[in-house]
Write an enzyme that holds these catalytic residues in place. Structure first.
Site, PDB file in Angstrom:
ATOM      1  N   CYS A  27      30.957  31.269  30.282  1.00 40.01           N
ATOM      2  CA  CYS A  27      31.376  30.550  29.493  1.00 40.01           C
ATOM      3  C   CYS A  27      31.301  28.989  29.822  1.00 40.01           C
ATOM      4  O   CYS A  27      31.575  28.077  29.212  1.00 40.01           O
ATOM      5  CB  CYS A  27      32.848  30.710  30.991  1.00 40.01           C
ATOM      6  SG  CYS A  27      33.714  32.154  30.902  1.00 40.01           S
ATOM      7  N   HIS A  40      37.729  24.550  28.676  1.00 40.53           N
ATOM      8  CA  HIS A  40      37.148  26.030  28.009  1.00 40.53           C
ATOM      9  C   HIS A  40      38.183  26.566  28.603  1.00 40.53           C
ATOM     10  O   HIS A  40      38.972  26.477  29.048  1.00 40.53           O
ATOM     11  CB  HIS A  40      36.005  26.942  28.939  1.00 40.53           C
ATOM     12  CG  HIS A  40      35.838  27.887  29.597  1.00 40.53           C
ATOM     13  ND1 HIS A  40      35.863  28.747  28.105  1.00 40.53           N
ATOM     14  CD2 HIS A  40      35.748  28.853  30.908  1.00 40.53           C
ATOM     15  CE1 HIS A  40      36.316  30.119  28.287  1.00 40.53           C
ATOM     16  NE2 HIS A  40      35.830  30.181  29.914  1.00 40.53           N
ATOM     17  N   ASN A  85      40.130  33.831  25.022  1.00 39.75           N
ATOM     18  CA  ASN A  85      38.912  33.148  25.396  1.00 39.75           C
ATOM     19  C   ASN A  85      37.780  33.720  24.872  1.00 39.75           C
ATOM     20  O   ASN A  85      37.595  34.809  25.267  1.00 39.75           O
ATOM     21  CB  ASN A  85      38.995  33.764  27.730  1.00 39.75           C
ATOM     22  CG  ASN A  85      37.570  33.034  27.770  1.00 39.75           C
ATOM     23  OD1 ASN A  85      36.690  32.634  27.538  1.00 39.75           O
ATOM     24  ND2 ASN A  85      38.014  33.677  29.176  1.00 39.75           N
TER      25      ASN A  85
HETATM   26  O1  UT7 Z   1      36.686  32.596  31.421  1.00 41.45           O
HETATM   27  C1  UT7 Z   1      36.503  32.473  32.635  1.00 41.45           C
HETATM   28  C2  UT7 Z   1      36.881  34.182  33.494  1.00 41.45           C
HETATM   29  N1  UT7 Z   1      38.081  34.054  33.350  1.00 41.45           N
HETATM   30  C3  UT7 Z   1      38.977  33.663  33.895  1.00 41.45           C
HETATM   31  O2  UT7 Z   1      39.427  32.269  33.896  1.00 41.45           O
HETATM   32  C4  UT7 Z   1      40.719  34.320  34.224  1.00 41.45           C
HETATM   33  C5  UT7 Z   1      40.785  33.287  35.478  1.00 41.45           C
HETATM   34  N2  UT7 Z   1      42.208  34.711  36.021  1.00 41.45           N
HETATM   35  C6  UT7 Z   1      43.327  34.580  35.087  1.00 41.45           C
HETATM   36  O3  UT7 Z   1      43.472  34.420  34.739  1.00 41.45           O
HETATM   37  C7  UT7 Z   1      44.537  35.480  35.351  1.00 41.45           C
HETATM   38  O4  UT7 Z   1      43.374  36.202  37.057  1.00 41.45           O
HETATM   39  C8  UT7 Z   1      44.491  37.185  34.569  1.00 41.45           C
HETATM   40  C9  UT7 Z   1      44.952  36.135  33.623  1.00 41.45           C
HETATM   41  C10 UT7 Z   1      43.311  37.893  34.428  1.00 41.45           C
HETATM   42  C11 UT7 Z   1      45.201  37.998  35.446  1.00 41.45           C
HETATM   43  O5  UT7 Z   1      46.476  37.275  36.362  1.00 41.45           O
HETATM   44  P1  UT7 Z   1      46.934  37.774  37.844  1.00 41.45           P
HETATM   45  O6  UT7 Z   1      48.795  36.991  37.964  1.00 41.45           O
HETATM   46  O7  UT7 Z   1      46.535  37.128  38.779  1.00 41.45           O
HETATM   47  O8  UT7 Z   1      47.551  38.813  37.540  1.00 41.45           O
HETATM   48  P2  UT7 Z   1      46.955  40.033  38.339  1.00 41.45           P
HETATM   49  O9  UT7 Z   1      45.300  40.867  37.739  1.00 41.45           O
HETATM   50  O10 UT7 Z   1      47.637  39.508  40.005  1.00 41.45           O
HETATM   51  O11 UT7 Z   1      47.411  41.432  38.261  1.00 41.45           O
HETATM   52  C12 UT7 Z   1      49.724  41.544  38.103  1.00 41.45           C
HETATM   53  C13 UT7 Z   1      50.129  42.803  37.829  1.00 41.45           C
HETATM   54  C14 UT7 Z   1      49.364  43.978  38.930  1.00 41.45           C
HETATM   55  O12 UT7 Z   1      50.575  44.779  38.740  1.00 41.45           O
HETATM   56  P3  UT7 Z   1      50.697  44.863  40.270  1.00 41.45           P
HETATM   57  O13 UT7 Z   1      49.771  45.740  41.260  1.00 41.45           O
HETATM   58  O14 UT7 Z   1      51.341  43.871  40.776  1.00 41.45           O
HETATM   59  O15 UT7 Z   1      51.831  46.225  40.240  1.00 41.45           O
HETATM   60  C15 UT7 Z   1      48.330  44.606  37.406  1.00 41.45           C
HETATM   61  O16 UT7 Z   1      48.227  45.957  37.000  1.00 41.45           O
HETATM   62  O17 UT7 Z   1      50.101  42.930  36.692  1.00 41.45           O
HETATM   63  C16 UT7 Z   1      49.372  44.180  35.912  1.00 41.45           C
HETATM   64  N3  UT7 Z   1      48.550  43.923  35.252  1.00 41.45           N
HETATM   65  C17 UT7 Z   1      49.061  43.933  33.790  1.00 41.45           C
HETATM   66  N4  UT7 Z   1      50.342  43.969  33.175  1.00 41.45           N
HETATM   67  C18 UT7 Z   1      50.823  44.065  32.188  1.00 41.45           C
HETATM   68  C19 UT7 Z   1      47.020  43.401  34.714  1.00 41.45           C
HETATM   69  N5  UT7 Z   1      46.720  43.188  33.536  1.00 41.45           N
HETATM   70  C20 UT7 Z   1      47.947  43.428  32.654  1.00 41.45           C
HETATM   71  C21 UT7 Z   1      48.083  43.696  31.746  1.00 41.45           C
HETATM   72  N6  UT7 Z   1      50.074  43.870  31.487  1.00 41.45           N
HETATM   73  N7  UT7 Z   1      47.370  43.065  30.731  1.00 41.45           N
END
Ligand code: UT7
Length: 348
Positions: free
Chosen positions: A114, A275, A305
């Protein structure tokens, strides 16, 4: 010493638009979840065949070169940033050199994910400053769509990323008050495995808590196995929350470092182009730096992204939209896998 100016900016995005709703055809997700967590509404995916990271980079480069008022023959060095190259090796920069019919100029690929474009810009800046080169082409391009897990198993990663490219041409200027004022690069490898694609790689997954069971062979044969494909290990891994937490600290830190170095403050910024990792991350940075809405540019809503492409793609769109005027102070900043991060302050 010369000062480096951005003489031309260009970008390219594939024509295929995939909305959040479209992704529900492949996985259990929803428009509500994706928009609420990331701000993304849609992304572009390159043609499965025929459209590559280098071909998208070339399309962006052609625009940047034309806008700089030069030709591909004038380019004397190429820097290509990507994590999704056409081949495992060689890198994409030589493909650009060949396809654009350039001279036998140096061609460098860098792997900083990134923050790849910020690193590339910084490298180009050093070569221009010393007078070594006069027209450096810097490209950031990604074709994520070829290597994502679009099943429910991979949804936490695959809904975020999109394909696209951006490019700039760097040239020297005698005007000591304009151009790239400074660049600031950082890294912390402590969490290198928290956002990574482990395979193919010579570590063979041995750093993992549960390393894979490998076929019983004496030499070779570990590059890519059926098991890795079946269990999804070949896809990128991301501990999203760890990345998020570090990003919201390091983005403001490196932006303030750049401002302090130039005796400037946040109120001097005319446009911040972060970014495009997650709209929530951009909004957090905006809040910490107390910048008004019109001073922060985001286009993640349309493209997701795009990793190394995201900063030059946003820069190009902001420039096209007339949001960057002569004399404006633009701050570019990025954070991502490695972890690596950086910022650049540019006076247009
Ligand atoms: O460019 C640099 C690289 N990346 C980043 O900067 C990413 C930084 N991180 C993020 O943007 C966030 O952490 C994410 C958008 C990736 C994820 O958001 P989050 O609020 O951290 O969600 P989480 O991973 O804690 O997941 C929450 C819930 C989980 O379900 P449970 O365990 O609470 O039942 C996941 O299984 O959301 C679920 N989940 C989804 N549900 C629907 C994960 N992905 C999805 C999805 N659709 N695509």
């Amino acid at each position: 010493m010369f000062q480096t100016r951005i003489a031309g900016i260009g970008h390219y995005v594939p024509k295929n638009i995939y909305s959040n709703h479209d992704l529900t055809r492949f996985m259990d997700t929803s428009d509500e979840w994706i928009q609420a967590r990331t701000g993304i509404q849609e992304r572009r995916f390159a043609d499965r065949f025929g459209e590559t990271t280098s071909s998208m980079g070339i399309a962006a480069a052609e625009m940047a070169i034309t806008r700089a008022g030069i030709t591909a023959q004038d380019i004397d060095f190429i820097i290509f940033a990507t994590l999704s190259p056409d081949y495992y090796f060689p890198g994409c920069a030589v493909l650009v050199q060949r396809e654009m019919g350039m001279q036998e100029v140096g061609a460098l690929d860098i792997r900083n994910q990134c923050s790849g474009f910020i690193y590339a810009l910084s490298i180009g800046d050093q070569f221009i400053k010393t007078g070594m080169y006069k027209n450096i082409l810097v490209i950031g391009s990604e074709k994520h769509s070829f290597a994502m897990d679009f099943s429910t198993r991979g949804r936490a990663v695959s809904v975020i990323f999109g394909d696209g490219a951006g490019a700039v041409v760097l040239q020297p200027t005698d005007d000591s008050k304009s151009g790239i004022l400074s660049t600031h690069l950082h890294a912390d490898g402590t969490d290198a495995e928290k956002l990574a694609m482990y395979y193919p790689g010579s570590a063979n997954g041995m750093h993992l808590d549960n390393p894979p069971v490998w076929p019983d062979v004496e030499l070779g044969g570990l590059f890519m196995t059926e098991e890795l494909v079946k269990d999804g290990s070949i896809f990128p891994y991301m501990d999203g929350q760890a990345v998020f937490k570090k990003a919201v600290v390091k983005f403001p830190e490196v932006i303030l470092e750049a401002l302090t170095k130039n005796n400037l403050t946040t109120s001097d910024i005319d446009l911040l182009i972060p970014h495009q990792a997650n709209l929530r991350i951009s909004q957090y940075i905006q809040k910490v730096l107390q910048l008004p809405n019109d001073k922060v540019f985001n286009n993640i809503q349309k493209y997701g992204n795009t990793t190394a492409a995201s900063v030059p793609l946003a820069l190009s769109e902001a420039w096209e939209a007339g949001k960057i005027k002569p004399g404006d102070l633009v701050c570019l900043a990025a954070f991502g896998a490695g972890f690596t991060w950086g910022a650049a302050l540019v006076r247009f």
